[in-house]
Design a protein around this motif. Structure first.
Motif, mmCIF file in Angstrom:
data_model
loop_
_atom_site.group_PDB
_atom_site.id
_atom_site.type_symbol
_atom_site.label_atom_id
_atom_site.label_comp_id
_atom_site.label_asym_id
_atom_site.label_seq_id
_atom_site.Cartn_x
_atom_site.Cartn_y
_atom_site.Cartn_z
ATOM 1 N N MET A 37 0.833 -1.175 0.000
ATOM 2 C CA MET A 37 0.000 0.000 0.000
ATOM 3 C C MET A 37 0.880 1.241 0.000
ATOM 4 O O MET A 37 1.976 1.239 0.552
ATOM 5 N N LYS A 38 0.358 2.281 -0.597
ATOM 6 C CA LYS A 38 1.065 3.553 -0.640
ATOM 7 C C LYS A 38 0.318 4.528 0.273
ATOM 8 O O LYS A 38 -0.871 4.784 0.075
ATOM 9 N N PHE A 39 1.015 5.081 1.278
ATOM 10 C CA PHE A 39 0.449 6.002 2.252
ATOM 11 C C PHE A 39 0.926 7.413 1.918
ATOM 12 O O PHE A 39 2.128 7.686 1.993
ATOM 13 N N THR A 40 0.001 8.301 1.581
ATOM 14 C CA THR A 40 0.351 9.679 1.271
ATOM 15 C C THR A 40 -0.218 10.593 2.345
ATOM 16 O O THR A 40 -1.434 10.695 2.491
ATOM 17 N N PRO A 41 0.675 11.255 3.130
ATOM 18 C CA PRO A 41 0.164 12.174 4.144
ATOM 19 C C PRO A 41 -0.539 13.356 3.479
ATOM 20 O O PRO A 41 -0.168 13.781 2.384
ATOM 21 N N THR A 42 -1.554 13.882 4.152
ATOM 22 C CA THR A 42 -2.261 15.059 3.662
ATOM 23 C C THR A 42 -1.843 16.266 4.498
ATOM 24 O O THR A 42 -1.062 16.131 5.436
ATOM 25 N N LYS A 43 -2.392 17.424 4.193
ATOM 26 C CA LYS A 43 -2.057 18.619 4.976
ATOM 27 C C LYS A 43 -2.625 18.556 6.385
ATOM 28 O O LYS A 43 -2.164 19.268 7.270
ATOM 29 N N ILE A 44 -3.615 17.696 6.626
ATOM 30 C CA ILE A 44 -4.183 17.539 7.963
ATOM 31 C C ILE A 44 -3.346 16.493 8.702
ATOM 32 O O ILE A 44 -3.256 15.344 8.258
ATOM 33 N N PRO A 45 -2.724 16.881 9.819
ATOM 34 C CA PRO A 45 -1.870 15.932 10.544
ATOM 35 C C PRO A 45 -2.616 14.652 10.914
ATOM 36 O O PRO A 45 -3.714 14.695 11.462
ATOM 37 N N GLY A 46 -2.013 13.515 10.558
ATOM 38 C CA GLY A 46 -2.586 12.215 10.880
ATOM 39 C C GLY A 46 -3.546 11.673 9.851
ATOM 40 O O GLY A 46 -3.972 10.523 9.952
ATOM 41 N N ALA A 47 -3.942 12.467 8.860
ATOM 42 C CA ALA A 47 -4.851 12.007 7.804
ATOM 43 C C ALA A 47 -4.022 11.583 6.592
ATOM 44 O O ALA A 47 -3.061 12.244 6.214
ATOM 45 N N TYR A 48 -4.423 10.454 5.979
ATOM 46 C CA TYR A 48 -3.690 9.894 4.846
ATOM 47 C C TYR A 48 -4.633 9.494 3.732
ATOM 48 O O TYR A 48 -5.744 9.013 3.986
ATOM 49 N N LEU A 49 -4.148 9.654 2.507
ATOM 50 C CA LEU A 49 -4.766 9.014 1.351
ATOM 51 C C LEU A 49 -3.987 7.725 1.134
ATOM 52 O O LEU A 49 -2.746 7.750 1.074
ATOM 53 N N ARG A 101 -5.934 -12.775 -14.864
ATOM 54 C CA ARG A 101 -7.210 -12.851 -14.139
ATOM 55 C C ARG A 101 -7.733 -11.495 -13.713
ATOM 56 O O ARG A 101 -8.911 -11.336 -13.435
ATOM 57 N N GLY A 102 -6.849 -10.507 -13.622
ATOM 58 C CA GLY A 102 -7.211 -9.197 -13.095
ATOM 59 C C GLY A 102 -6.111 -8.717 -12.167
ATOM 60 O O GLY A 102 -4.961 -8.628 -12.572
ATOM 61 N N PHE A 103 -6.436 -8.463 -10.902
ATOM 62 C CA PHE A 103 -5.402 -8.052 -9.964
ATOM 63 C C PHE A 103 -5.703 -8.563 -8.566
ATOM 64 O O PHE A 103 -6.818 -8.953 -8.243
ATOM 65 N N PHE A 104 -4.661 -8.513 -7.738
ATOM 66 C CA PHE A 104 -4.748 -8.803 -6.312
ATOM 67 C C PHE A 104 -4.026 -7.674 -5.602
ATOM 68 O O PHE A 104 -2.979 -7.201 -6.070
ATOM 69 N N ALA A 105 -4.576 -7.219 -4.462
ATOM 70 C CA ALA A 105 -3.908 -6.185 -3.671
ATOM 71 C C ALA A 105 -4.386 -6.249 -2.234
ATOM 72 O O ALA A 105 -5.514 -6.674 -1.964
ATOM 73 N N ARG A 106 -3.523 -5.835 -1.343
ATOM 74 C CA ARG A 106 -3.931 -5.684 0.051
ATOM 75 C C ARG A 106 -4.631 -4.346 0.213
ATOM 76 O O ARG A 106 -4.136 -3.326 -0.274
ATOM 77 N N SER A 107 -5.737 -4.336 0.954
ATOM 78 C CA SER A 107 -6.403 -3.073 1.289
ATOM 79 C C SER A 107 -6.220 -2.746 2.767
ATOM 80 O O SER A 107 -6.598 -1.664 3.209
ATOM 81 N N PHE A 108 -5.643 -3.670 3.518
ATOM 82 C CA PHE A 108 -5.341 -3.431 4.922
ATOM 83 C C PHE A 108 -4.285 -4.428 5.379
ATOM 84 O O PHE A 108 -4.353 -5.602 5.024
ATOM 85 N N CYS A 109 -3.339 -3.939 6.179
ATOM 86 C CA CYS A 109 -2.327 -4.800 6.785
ATOM 87 C C CYS A 109 -1.886 -4.129 8.085
ATOM 88 O O CYS A 109 -1.362 -3.005 8.056
ATOM 89 N N THR A 110 -2.111 -4.796 9.193
ATOM 90 C CA THR A 110 -1.751 -4.243 10.503
ATOM 91 C C THR A 110 -0.293 -3.802 10.528
ATOM 92 O O THR A 110 0.023 -2.706 10.997
ATOM 93 N N GLN A 113 3.747 0.465 10.812
ATOM 94 C CA GLN A 113 5.000 1.040 10.315
ATOM 95 C C GLN A 113 4.837 2.531 10.000
ATOM 96 O O GLN A 113 5.791 3.297 10.062
ATOM 97 N N GLN A 114 3.614 2.937 9.664
ATOM 98 C CA GLN A 114 3.325 4.345 9.388
ATOM 99 C C GLN A 114 2.955 5.107 10.663
ATOM 100 O O GLN A 114 2.684 6.299 10.619
#
Length: 176
Positions: free
Chosen positions: A1-13, A23-32, A37-38
């Motif tokens: 996953m790619k974590f992009t910080p926003t201008k609001i502290p603690g908020a991420y896209l 077949r298409g794709f596979f991706a994680r949408s959540f990983c503890t 780590q972020q």
């Protein structure tokens, strides 16, 4: 996953990183581990789904007060939304500021919303579904909200407002 910080502290896209094949794709949408780590709360204890029939519908701006503040991870699983985070933490440099983005079923992006921020959205298409992961259980006594169109915040929605429930429409003007 790619974590992009926003201008609001603690908020991420957050964006998924698809691995594609025939077949298409596979991706994680959540990983503890990746969230930790972020430095993000990964203790999600409740999941919610909202389904909205009509485009132009407003949901929000909602939050919970201490000690029941909530961290939210929001993803649009069907359709499209204009998603808004509003910083209501007087201690931050972004107090009363907002950020917004389009979350769609096609772009697979998510908003990570820290405690102390209000969250709201407007549906951009009919028959839209949103999936919420919550790091706190809903407590009606702690639930609060502000109006999306309160002049204290300057939030602009992209579409005319077609549907909004009475509670969300009738929140009083914001006072500090």
């Amino acid at each position: 996953m790619k974590f992009t910080p926003t201008k609001i502290p603690g908020a991420y896209l957050i964006e998924i990183e698809p691995i594609t094949d025939e077949r298409g794709f596979f991706a994680r949408s959540f990983c503890t581990d990746e969230f930790q780590q972020q430095g993000l709360n990964s203790n999600f204890v409740q999941c919610n789904v909202s389904f909205t029939t009509h485009k132009g519908t407003i949901r929000g701006m909602h939050y919970q007060i201490a000690p029941d503040t909530e961290t939210k991870l929001v993803r649009c699983t069907k359709g499209a939304i204009y998603d808004v985070i509003l910083d209501l933490r007087a201690s931050t440099p972004t107090f009363k500021q907002r950020i917004a983005t389009e979350l769609t079923a096609d772009n697979h992006q998510m908003f990570y919303i820290p405690p102390g921020c209000a969250h709201g959205l407007q549906t951009l298409v009919d028959d839209t579904e949103v999936f919420y992961q919550m790091a706190g259980v809903y407590n009606a006594d702690a639930a609060r909200g502000v109006r999306w169109n309160d002049p204290a915040f300057g939030i602009e929605m992209p579409l005319a407002v077609n549907v909004i429930n009475q509670r969300d429409r009738d929140y009083p003007d914001f006072t500090q």
